[in-house]
Design a protein around this motif. Structure first.
Motif, PDB file in Angstrom:
ATOM      1  N   SER A  33       0.865  -1.176   0.000  1.00 37.56           N
ATOM      2  CA  SER A  33       0.000   0.000   0.000  1.00 37.56           C
ATOM      3  C   SER A  33       0.902   1.226   0.000  1.00 37.56           C
ATOM      4  O   SER A  33       1.921   1.259   0.692  1.00 37.56           O
ATOM      5  N   LYS A  52      -4.471   1.277  -2.190  1.00 38.93           N
ATOM      6  CA  LYS A  52      -4.323  -0.031  -1.551  1.00 38.93           C
ATOM      7  C   LYS A  52      -4.841  -1.101  -2.505  1.00 38.93           C
ATOM      8  O   LYS A  52      -5.855  -0.894  -3.171  1.00 38.93           O
ATOM      9  N   ASP A  98       3.869   0.356   2.963  1.00 40.06           N
ATOM     10  CA  ASP A  98       3.868  -0.785   3.879  1.00 40.06           C
ATOM     11  C   ASP A  98       3.079  -1.910   3.225  1.00 40.06           C
ATOM     12  O   ASP A  98       2.125  -1.666   2.485  1.00 40.06           O
ATOM     13  N   VAL A 101      -0.922  -2.968   5.600  1.00 41.01           N
ATOM     14  CA  VAL A 101      -1.848  -1.940   6.066  1.00 41.01           C
ATOM     15  C   VAL A 101      -3.280  -2.451   5.970  1.00 41.01           C
ATOM     16  O   VAL A 101      -3.729  -2.836   4.895  1.00 41.01           O
ATOM     17  N   ALA A 105      -6.678   1.400   8.881  1.00 39.54           N
ATOM     18  CA  ALA A 105      -5.471   2.150   9.253  1.00 39.54           C
ATOM     19  C   ALA A 105      -4.842   2.905   8.091  1.00 39.54           C
ATOM     20  O   ALA A 105      -3.764   3.486   8.249  1.00 39.54           O
ATOM     21  N   VAL A 106      -5.506   2.909   6.948  1.00 43.96           N
ATOM     22  CA  VAL A 106      -4.932   3.515   5.748  1.00 43.96           C
ATOM     23  C   VAL A 106      -4.524   4.957   5.974  1.00 43.96           C
ATOM     24  O   VAL A 106      -3.509   5.413   5.443  1.00 43.96           O
ATOM     25  N   ALA A 111       0.897   3.384  10.458  1.00 43.36           N
ATOM     26  CA  ALA A 111       0.729   2.116   9.736  1.00 43.36           C
ATOM     27  C   ALA A 111       1.822   1.877   8.708  1.00 43.36           C
ATOM     28  O   ALA A 111       1.901   0.779   8.144  1.00 43.36           O
ATOM     29  N   TYR A 112       2.649   2.870   8.448  1.00 37.78           N
ATOM     30  CA  TYR A 112       3.617   2.781   7.353  1.00 37.78           C
ATOM     31  C   TYR A 112       5.044   2.713   7.883  1.00 37.78           C
ATOM     32  O   TYR A 112       5.449   3.528   8.704  1.00 37.78           O
TER      33      TYR A 112
END
Length: 125
Positions: A33, A52, A98, A101, A105-106, A111-112
């Motif tokens: 993502s 994503k 990441d 993800v 949590a995008v 999250a990254y």
């Protein structure tokens, strides 16, 4: 090790356009993502746009309809096309990636795992 190298950005007038690029290396690009955040001095890094699963896109309300995120799996590159720019779009823009993800949590910077070096975008009135 995943690396992200950004290019593009610079100075534009209000109403103008800029395109940011972020080249990915060190992993299987299609599995990741990709996201763009931006940060003004003294402020929190804020979500701008994400892609994503290769096709599902997400945008902040402030850029929806003006910015477009896209992903080129052949070039291992994610783009942020920014149109109808406003002075309030002025910030340092960061791409991030990441492979794990979850949808909820995008929009979260936590999250990254991998981040580009940042690039300045300045929009004059």
């Amino acid at each position: 090790q995943v690396q992200l190298v950004q290019s593009g950005g610079g100075l534009a007038q209000a109403g103008g356009s800029l395109r940011l690029s972020c080249v990915f290396s060190g992993g299987t690009f299609r599995r990741y993502s990709m996201v763009w955040f931006r940060q003004e001095p003294g402020k929190e890094r804020e979500f701008v746009a994400a892609i994503k699963g290769g096709t599902t896109t997400y945008y902040s309300d402030s850029v929806k309809g003006r910015f477009t995120i896209s992903k080129d799996n052949e070039k291992n590159t994610v783009y942020l096309q920014m149109n109808s720019l406003k002075p309030e779009d002025t910030a340092v823009y960061y791409c991030a990636a990441d492979a794990s993800v979850i949808t909820s949590a995008v929009r979260m910077k936590e999250a990254y795992s991998y981040w580009g070096q940042g690039t300045q975008v300045t929009v004059s009135p």
